[in-house]
Motif scaffolding. Structure first.
Motif, mmCIF file in Angstrom:
data_model
loop_
_atom_site.group_PDB
_atom_site.id
_atom_site.type_symbol
_atom_site.label_atom_id
_atom_site.label_comp_id
_atom_site.label_asym_id
_atom_site.label_seq_id
_atom_site.Cartn_x
_atom_site.Cartn_y
_atom_site.Cartn_z
ATOM 1 N N HIS A 98 0.842 -1.199 0.000
ATOM 2 C CA HIS A 98 0.000 0.000 0.000
ATOM 3 C C HIS A 98 0.874 1.246 0.000
ATOM 4 C CE1 HIS A 98 1.150 0.038 4.247
ATOM 5 N NE2 HIS A 98 0.808 1.312 4.253
ATOM 6 N N LYS A 124 -8.433 2.711 -3.070
ATOM 7 C CA LYS A 124 -8.462 2.952 -1.623
ATOM 8 C C LYS A 124 -9.297 1.891 -0.913
ATOM 9 C CE LYS A 124 -9.844 6.320 1.883
ATOM 10 N NZ LYS A 124 -10.512 7.630 2.130
ATOM 11 N N ARG A 130 -4.084 4.293 1.536
ATOM 12 C CA ARG A 130 -4.802 4.685 2.748
ATOM 13 C C ARG A 130 -5.552 5.996 2.557
ATOM 14 N NH1 ARG A 130 -0.486 2.780 7.477
ATOM 15 N NH2 ARG A 130 -0.966 0.548 7.272
ATOM 16 N N HIS A 131 -5.000 6.860 1.716
ATOM 17 C CA HIS A 131 -5.640 8.135 1.411
ATOM 18 C C HIS A 131 -5.441 8.424 -0.063
ATOM 19 C CE1 HIS A 131 -5.929 8.830 5.750
ATOM 20 N NE2 HIS A 131 -4.686 8.402 5.811
ATOM 21 N N ILE A 132 -6.369 9.186 -0.639
ATOM 22 C CA ILE A 132 -6.276 9.531 -2.051
ATOM 23 C C ILE A 132 -6.390 11.042 -2.218
ATOM 24 C CG2 ILE A 132 -7.067 7.327 -2.971
ATOM 25 C CD1 ILE A 132 -9.878 8.515 -3.190
#
Length: 274
Positions: A98, A124, A130-132
């Protein structure tokens, strides 16, 4: 280290940018940065150095969960299906399952934004990011992404330094609990010799570059990712947490901001007015 804490993300405000770093030098710089205490590393598919970054991360001895890792999908690969394939390639090169932040590198008017954002959100949801977020998006594009398509974005990465105002973008991001990541934060070296920045630096026993980074990071919801080509600059960039600018000094630097844009390729969007 100081942090931006938004939407469940704890982002070190000072990161290490890797644009134009390649081969053994890239791996060496990232490894040296981690040794010095950097915990935020920024790369991209288009930099052609994800593999070297992955080697450095794997050999650093720093736990993966202690590193905030960002990569970006090139604008020609943000169509559904292709975006997901591209992310898988990046994860393989980076030797991780990730990334902490996955960005669309540039908008692409030939691919519907809603389709790209849906693909980004699916990555995601699969736990591969974890964040976009996005990069090089204007206020109009941010509004479309957030208010029309309803995608929960964490940030917009844009060129930002004392000679380029990003006030419209910053205002939008703050109103939506997002952060701005400043690339080219020292204006490709121009900040290093600016008289105002040098004079302020002398008052603190710091360089003009250190003053510039401190000015950026004093701003709410702002993160900076200066590039460093060796340990000397890595160390210098990191030594900005032991001084503060005065209100008057910040106001002087604020007065420098204008429309000095350095990154403006042919595929760039119509930028916001300063």
């Amino acid at each position: 280290m100081e942090y931006v804490n938004l939407k469940g993300a704890r982002v070190p405000v000072l990161g290490l940018g890797t644009w134009q770093l390649s081969g053994a030098q890239c791996a060496d710089v990232v490894r040296a940065g981690l040794d010095l205490g950097y915990r935020h590393i920024d790369t991209a598919q288009a930099y052609n150095n994800e593999e070297e970054v992955g080697v450095a991360l794997a050999g650093s001895g720093v736990a993966r969960d202690d590193i905030f890792l960002t990569t970006k999908v090139w604008y020609e690969r943000i169509a559904p299906g292709e975006l997901q394939r591209s992310v898988d390639e990046s994860l393989t090169k980076l030797r991780t399952d990730h990334v902490d932040l996955l960005l669309i590198h540039w908008p692409n008017a030939k691919i519907p934004l809603g389709d790209s954002l849906k693909a980004l959100a699916e990555v995601k949801a699969q736990g591969k990011a974890r964040h976009i977020g996005v990069s090089n998006f204007t206020v109009a594009l941010l509004k479309e992404a957030v208010e029309v398509h309803g995608v929960d974005l964490a940030c917009d990465q844009v060129e930002y330094h004392p000679f380029l105002s990003q006030r419209p973008v910053l205002d939008f991001l703050r109103s939506h609990e997002m952060f701005l990541t400043a690339y080219s934060p020292i204006a490709r070296g121009e900040a290093a010799t600016h008289p105002t920045l040098m004079r302020i630096g002398e008052a603190h026993g710091k360089s003009a570059v250190q003053v510039t980074l401190r000015w950026l990071l004093d701003q709410a919801n702002v993160v900076a990712i200066p590039k460093a080509s060796g340990e000397k600059h890595l160390k210098s960039n990191f030594e900005i947490f032991d001084f503060k600018l005065t209100d008057a000094e910040r106001a002087e630097i604020d007065a420098l901001t204008g429309n000095r844009r350095l990154i403006n390729p042919g595929w760039a969007p119509a930028w916001d007015a300063a």
